[in-house]
Write a protein that holds these residues in place. Structure first.
Motif, PDB file in Angstrom:
ATOM      1  N   GLY A  54      37.511   2.207  15.328  1.00 22.78           N
ATOM      2  CA  GLY A  54      36.191   1.607  15.453  1.00 22.78           C
ATOM      3  C   GLY A  54      36.136   0.200  14.888  1.00 22.78           C
ATOM      4  O   GLY A  54      36.556  -0.059  13.770  1.00 22.78           O
ATOM      5  N   LEU A  55      35.597  -0.699  15.686  1.00 20.31           N
ATOM      6  CA  LEU A  55      35.435  -2.089  15.252  1.00 20.31           C
ATOM      7  C   LEU A  55      33.957  -2.322  14.993  1.00 20.31           C
ATOM      8  O   LEU A  55      33.107  -1.885  15.774  1.00 20.31           O
ATOM      9  N   PHE A  56      33.661  -2.974  13.892  1.00 16.13           N
ATOM     10  CA  PHE A  56      32.276  -3.120  13.443  1.00 16.13           C
ATOM     11  C   PHE A  56      31.925  -4.587  13.353  1.00 16.13           C
ATOM     12  O   PHE A  56      32.656  -5.372  12.748  1.00 16.13           O
ATOM     13  N   TYR A  57      30.811  -4.995  13.985  1.00 11.98           N
ATOM     14  CA  TYR A  57      30.349  -6.377  13.899  1.00 11.98           C
ATOM     15  C   TYR A  57      28.910  -6.374  13.397  1.00 11.98           C
ATOM     16  O   TYR A  57      28.078  -5.638  13.915  1.00 11.98           O
ATOM     17  N   PHE A  58      28.643  -7.186  12.406  1.00  7.99           N
ATOM     18  CA  PHE A  58      27.262  -7.436  11.994  1.00  7.99           C
ATOM     19  C   PHE A  58      26.980  -8.899  12.306  1.00  7.99           C
ATOM     20  O   PHE A  58      27.718  -9.788  11.876  1.00  7.99           O
ATOM     21  N   ILE A  59      25.938  -9.147  13.076  1.00  2.82           N
ATOM     22  CA  ILE A  59      25.620 -10.521  13.475  1.00  2.82           C
ATOM     23  C   ILE A  59      24.179 -10.822  13.075  1.00  2.82           C
ATOM     24  O   ILE A  59      23.280 -10.025  13.339  1.00  2.82           O
ATOM     25  N   LYS A  60      23.994 -11.948  12.408  1.00  2.00           N
ATOM     26  CA  LYS A  60      22.643 -12.328  11.996  1.00  2.00           C
ATOM     27  C   LYS A  60      22.328 -13.701  12.570  1.00  2.00           C
ATOM     28  O   LYS A  60      23.124 -14.630  12.452  1.00  2.00           O
ATOM     29  N   SER A  61      21.171 -13.782  13.207  1.00  2.00           N
ATOM     30  CA  SER A  61      20.768 -15.054  13.782  1.00  2.00           C
ATOM     31  C   SER A  61      19.527 -15.554  13.062  1.00  2.00           C
ATOM     32  O   SER A  61      18.634 -14.782  12.732  1.00  2.00           O
ATOM     33  N   GLY A  62      19.490 -16.860  12.828  1.00  2.00           N
ATOM     34  CA  GLY A  62      18.305 -17.459  12.221  1.00  2.00           C
ATOM     35  C   GLY A  62      17.416 -18.118  13.257  1.00  2.00           C
ATOM     36  O   GLY A  62      16.536 -18.911  12.918  1.00  2.00           O
ATOM     37  N   GLY A  63      17.688 -17.843  14.519  1.00  2.00           N
ATOM     38  CA  GLY A  63      16.910 -18.445  15.587  1.00  2.00           C
ATOM     39  C   GLY A  63      17.477 -19.758  16.070  1.00  2.00           C
ATOM     40  O   GLY A  63      16.908 -20.403  16.938  1.00  2.00           O
ATOM     41  N   GLY A  64      18.628 -20.160  15.542  1.00  2.00           N
ATOM     42  CA  GLY A  64      19.187 -21.456  15.912  1.00  2.00           C
ATOM     43  C   GLY A  64      20.336 -21.335  16.886  1.00  2.00           C
ATOM     44  O   GLY A  64      20.547 -20.299  17.523  1.00  2.00           O
ATOM     45  N   GLU A  65      21.081 -22.436  16.974  1.00  2.00           N
ATOM     46  CA  GLU A  65      22.215 -22.460  17.900  1.00  2.00           C
ATOM     47  C   GLU A  65      23.465 -21.847  17.289  1.00  2.00           C
ATOM     48  O   GLU A  65      24.423 -21.570  18.006  1.00  2.00           O
ATOM     49  N   ASN A  66      23.473 -21.701  15.958  1.00  2.00           N
ATOM     50  CA  ASN A  66      24.648 -21.131  15.292  1.00  2.00           C
ATOM     51  C   ASN A  66      24.309 -19.773  14.705  1.00  2.00           C
ATOM     52  O   ASN A  66      23.166 -19.542  14.305  1.00  2.00           O
ATOM     53  N   PRO A  67      25.283 -18.893  14.603  1.00  2.00           N
ATOM     54  CA  PRO A  67      25.038 -17.656  13.863  1.00  2.00           C
ATOM     55  C   PRO A  67      24.859 -17.970  12.369  1.00  2.00           C
ATOM     56  O   PRO A  67      25.484 -18.906  11.856  1.00  2.00           O
ATOM     57  N   VAL A  68      24.028 -17.204  11.694  1.00  2.00           N
ATOM     58  CA  VAL A  68      23.859 -17.395  10.252  1.00  2.00           C
ATOM     59  C   VAL A  68      24.947 -16.648   9.505  1.00  2.00           C
ATOM     60  O   VAL A  68      25.502 -17.135   8.511  1.00  2.00           O
ATOM     61  N   ARG A  69      25.283 -15.467  10.001  1.00  2.00           N
ATOM     62  CA  ARG A  69      26.338 -14.692   9.341  1.00  2.00           C
ATOM     63  C   ARG A  69      26.957 -13.765  10.374  1.00  2.00           C
ATOM     64  O   ARG A  69      26.262 -13.123  11.163  1.00  2.00           O
ATOM     65  N   VAL A  70      28.278 -13.741  10.379  1.00  2.00           N
ATOM     66  CA  VAL A  70      28.989 -12.756  11.193  1.00  2.00           C
ATOM     67  C   VAL A  70      29.914 -12.005  10.259  1.00  2.00           C
ATOM     68  O   VAL A  70      30.670 -12.621   9.507  1.00  2.00           O
ATOM     69  N   LYS A  71      29.808 -10.697  10.260  1.00  2.00           N
ATOM     70  CA  LYS A  71      30.678  -9.884   9.406  1.00  2.00           C
ATOM     71  C   LYS A  71      31.480  -8.964  10.307  1.00  2.00           C
ATOM     72  O   LYS A  71      30.935  -8.302  11.184  1.00  2.00           O
ATOM     73  N   VAL A  72      32.790  -8.976  10.119  1.00  2.00           N
ATOM     74  CA  VAL A  72      33.676  -8.162  10.952  1.00  2.00           C
ATOM     75  C   VAL A  72      34.369  -7.138  10.064  1.00  2.00           C
ATOM     76  O   VAL A  72      34.863  -7.481   8.996  1.00  2.00           O
ATOM     77  N   ARG A  73      34.371  -5.901  10.489  1.00  2.00           N
ATOM     78  CA  ARG A  73      35.193  -4.893   9.783  1.00  2.00           C
ATOM     79  C   ARG A  73      36.193  -4.355  10.811  1.00  2.00           C
ATOM     80  O   ARG A  73      35.830  -3.715  11.774  1.00  2.00           O
ATOM     81  N   THR A  74      37.456  -4.709  10.597  1.00  2.00           N
ATOM     82  CA  THR A  74      38.464  -4.290  11.565  1.00  2.00           C
ATOM     83  C   THR A  74      38.994  -2.909  11.200  1.00  2.00           C
ATOM     84  O   THR A  74      38.976  -2.523  10.032  1.00  2.00           O
ATOM     85  N   PRO A  75      39.475  -2.159  12.189  1.00  2.00           N
ATOM     86  CA  PRO A  75      39.824  -0.760  11.951  1.00  2.00           C
ATOM     87  C   PRO A  75      40.993  -0.550  10.978  1.00  2.00           C
ATOM     88  O   PRO A  75      40.989   0.436  10.245  1.00  2.00           O
ATOM     89  N   SER A  76      41.969  -1.471  10.953  1.00  2.00           N
ATOM     90  CA  SER A  76      43.146  -1.219  10.108  1.00  2.00           C
ATOM     91  C   SER A  76      42.762  -1.019   8.645  1.00  2.00           C
ATOM     92  O   SER A  76      43.368  -0.228   7.935  1.00  2.00           O
ATOM     93  N   LEU A  77      41.726  -1.751   8.224  1.00  2.00           N
ATOM     94  CA  LEU A  77      41.319  -1.683   6.822  1.00  2.00           C
ATOM     95  C   LEU A  77      41.013  -0.243   6.406  1.00  2.00           C
ATOM     96  O   LEU A  77      41.300   0.167   5.294  1.00  2.00           O
ATOM     97  N   ARG A  78      40.414   0.515   7.318  1.00  2.00           N
ATOM     98  CA  ARG A  78      40.032   1.872   6.944  1.00  2.00           C
ATOM     99  C   ARG A  78      41.206   2.828   6.981  1.00  2.00           C
ATOM    100  O   ARG A  78      41.115   3.945   6.485  1.00  2.00           O
TER     101      ARG A  78
END
Lengths: 309, 379
Positions: free
Chosen positions: B308-332
């Motif tokens: 399972g690959l996990f993405y958290f994406i947060k937008s502030g309403g602009g042209e750029n993402p405010v935060r992108v968090k990736v959790r890749t499967p190997s870590l688990r």
């Protein structure tokens, strides 16, 4: 005077020395090429083994910290010298051995073991952890295949009633191949040779995915080149010995090439067929199966000889 | 030397080691040949990709994220694109989704076949390594006919895909998959019957169902331990509802089962790709996509080849993402290596390690500089 020159020529040019090294490089090329073709690869060019050897010999030899330098430098020389000397006692290229004396079979087996022993000591000499683990494995493996290999080579010797390689060779010349009646002994001898040379699947002592290059991890330059040449020479000597004993002898150079190369094809195919054995599996296999088979073969030979003769 | 006996003998593996194709540092304490404890350190290839997305616009961020992994690249860009499309409430057209799914499954085939080769190499079975990588070229060629690229296909755009499934692609997929299916049957036979290989895989790296649950394992590693966890089934995305896959489960949880589970999964992938190619929906490849994404947060989960690959994406309403968090499967899955290798022979450790199909560089989130033992400083 001419006698000394003759001996010198025998040791340095033919059948020893240069001839052995050249044959060793040729056989390494054939082995690598065959393996590559079995594995659907292209494989090395013809001069690759020679180029490797020349390149390594020309390079600086780094003596790492924590070793006893005299051992570090002399062990590769000892290893190659052992293998080259062994070549003087076998019927190289179908000619009579350069030197022959009663009991030289034992000498040759000892000299062939010297290479492995040198590799083990060389690994134990360095402070590198991979080397030490590799050395432990090399020596562990030495203890597992050496006895069955010796027993397998003794069978033809017992049949011929002599422990002199030349005499055994003469006795099997032109007769039915001993590999047919003594197929167990032949099998154990070939597998034993693969174990001696640390060829796959018996390459646990130099398993690159675990311990890098095993006992030789710290070797570079000349030392590595000499060890590799030693292994190549040992491959030739071992193949010659087995072919001379088990494949109906080597009457002429053509027969020598055909028989040893045929054996090499078998060895290469066996290398491509199997996954690497763990060191405990190697030891277990040799003592549970290899040694028993060799002993059984010896027993059969002794009993048959007693009954028939 | 009684003092020497007590001393711990630590075998370091990495950061530079022939067994590792990427840098990581493992320390295995051994007693003879038996491993008594294991630890791991990462951080050698920290690339700052998450932070990098914050300075890029949404489209650029997607291409950057595609480079997190060199093997499963498409799954990263797809996950991000799906997440952003969810935030913008502009879904990609069905045909684009189908093409994404075809590429995802093709990627799974190439990833798993790569793994079969790597794991065989760790077992010293070079012949299987060479054969499986030769046959893997088939799927690489298919991917090349799609996009012109073998690894980073950059097939996605926000709101669709760039490449259509034309007759040339359909043809190469159909022919390629027929060949691959036949070869995979052969590999299945090998991993189940080759005696020397079974000696290195059967009973090695055993992980029970309870252990897999406790250690949080995912992907084929967990499924080989009979943990029914597959996001393609648990929370279907793209067209996985219309074209579902069946979860492949193994019961024993050793290395051999992981081989069987992964190869079985490939048969599932091949089946799904064939269905998709035969019943691909018509329509456009892209929709118009806004430059600015409305403010909000989204979590997107997909099933990468490794789990399972996990993405958290947060937008502030602009042209750029405010935060992108990736959790890749190997870590688990790394915990299962550390726990699983204790008590095994050192010779089995590379096998156990490669058994989870590890991907190191996608784990690295920070660098820890170790100044002196027991005292670590994060930077």
């Amino acid at each position: 005077m001419s006698m000394e020159i003759e001996i010198l020529l025998k040791m340095l040019v033919f059948p020893g020395g240069l001839t052995l090294i050249a044959l060793g490089l040729l056989y390494e090329y054939i082995d690598r090429k065959l393996m590559a073709r079995f594995q659907n690869r292209i494989g090395p060019r013809f001069l690759q083994p020679l180029a490797d050897a020349v390149k390594l010999l020309a390079k600086e030899e780094v003596v790492p910290q924590g070793v006893i330098p005299i051992f570090f430098v002399s062990l590769p020389i000892l290893a190659l010298a052992g293998a080259l000397t062994a070549g003087l006692y076998v019927p190289m290229a179908g000619f009579a051995p350069a030197f022959s004396l009663p009991g030289d079979l034992i000498i040759v087996i000892f000299l062939l073991g010297l290479l492995t022993l040198s590799i083990g000591l060389a690994g134990a000499n360095t402070a590198d952890r991979f080397s030490i683990l590799g050395a432990t494995r090399t020596l562990t493996q030495l203890f597992s295949y050496e006895a069955p290999f010796l027993l397998a080579l003794l069978c033809p010797a017992i049949l011929a009633d002599t422990w002199q390689i030349d005499m055994v060779h003469q006795s099997v010349l032109g007769r039915v191949w001993l590999a047919l009646p003594l197929f167990i002994g032949f099998f154990v001898a070939v597998i034993g040779l693969m174990g001696k040379l640390e060829l796959a699947p018996f390459d646990a002592p130099e398993a690159e995915s675990e311990i890098v290059a095993g006992a030789l991890t710290e070797y570079s330059g000349r030392g590595l080149a000499l060890f590799r040449l030693g292994k190549n020479v040992e491959l030739v000597v071992g193949l010659t010995l087995i072919a001379a004993f088990y494949l109906g002898g080597l009457a002429n150079p053509l027969e020598f090439l055909l028989k040893t190369l045929g054996l090499l094809v078998v060895v290469a195919a066996l290398q491509a067929l199997f996954a690497r054995l763990r060191i405990d599996q190697t030891v277990g296999m040799w003592w549970r199966i290899g040694a028993l088979l060799a002993l059984a073969q010896l027993l059969i030979v002794v009993i048959l000889k007693g009954v028939i003769l | 030397m009684p003092g020497l006996q007590k001393e711990k003998f630590i075998v370091p593996i990495g950061p530079q080691h022939p067994a590792l194709k990427e840098p990581a540092h493992f320390e295995f304490t051994v007693d003879g040949e038996t491993v008594t404890s294991a630890s791991v350190r990462f951080g050698y290839v920290h690339r700052g990709i998450e932070k990098g997305t914050e300075n890029r616009n949404w489209a650029q961020a997607m291409y950057l994220l595609e480079r997190i992994c060199g093997i499963c690249s498409h799954v990263h860009s797809t996950t991000f694109a799906l997440g952003v499309e969810k935030l913008a409430k502009v879904p990609a057209p069905p045909r684009a989704q189908a093409i994404r799914q075809i590429l995802l499954e093709l990627e799974r085939i190439h990833s798993h076949m790569l793994w079969v080769g790597v794991a065989a190499h760790e077992a010293g079975f070079e012949t299987l390594f060479m054969y499986s990588w030769r046959d893997r070229e088939t799927v690489m060629d298919i991917l090349e006919t799609f996009s012109g690229n073998r690894v980073n296909y950059s097939a996605n755009v926000l709101g669709g895909v760039k490449y259509d499934l034309g007759p040339a692609q359909t043809d190469s997929i159909k022919r390629g998959l027929d060949y691959l299916e036949e070869r995979l049957h052969y590999y299945m036979k090998i991993v189940n019957s080759d005696e020397s290989f079974l000696r290195r895989t059967r009973g090695v790296g055993m992980m029970t169902t309870a252990q897999a649950e406790e250690l949080g394992a995912i992907g084929p590693t967990a499924r080989a331990s009979n943990v029914a966890r597959d996001l393609r089934v648990d929370s279907p995305y793209l067209l996985y509802e219309q074209f579902p896959v069946t979860i492949v489960l193994g019961s024993t949880g050793d290395l051999q089962t992981r081989f069987v589970v992964r190869i079985q999964e490939l048969f599932e992938s091949i089946r799904v790709i064939r269905e998709l190619v035969n019943h691909i929906p018509g329509g456009d490849l892209t929709v118009r996509f806004p430059r600015r994404i409305p403010e909000g947060e989204v979590v997107m989960r997909t099933e990468a080849p490794r789990g399972g690959l996990f993405y958290f994406i947060k937008s502030g309403g602009g042209e750029n993402p405010v935060r992108v968090k990736v959790r890749t499967p190997s870590l688990r899955n790394f915990m299962s290596v550390l726990v699983g290798s204790v008590g095994h022979q050192l010779a089995d450790v590379p096998m156990i390690l490669s058994g989870i199909d590890p991907c190191f560089s996608c784990n690295d989130r920070m660098i820890v500089v170790r100044r002196e033992p027991g005292k670590e400083t994060a930077s």
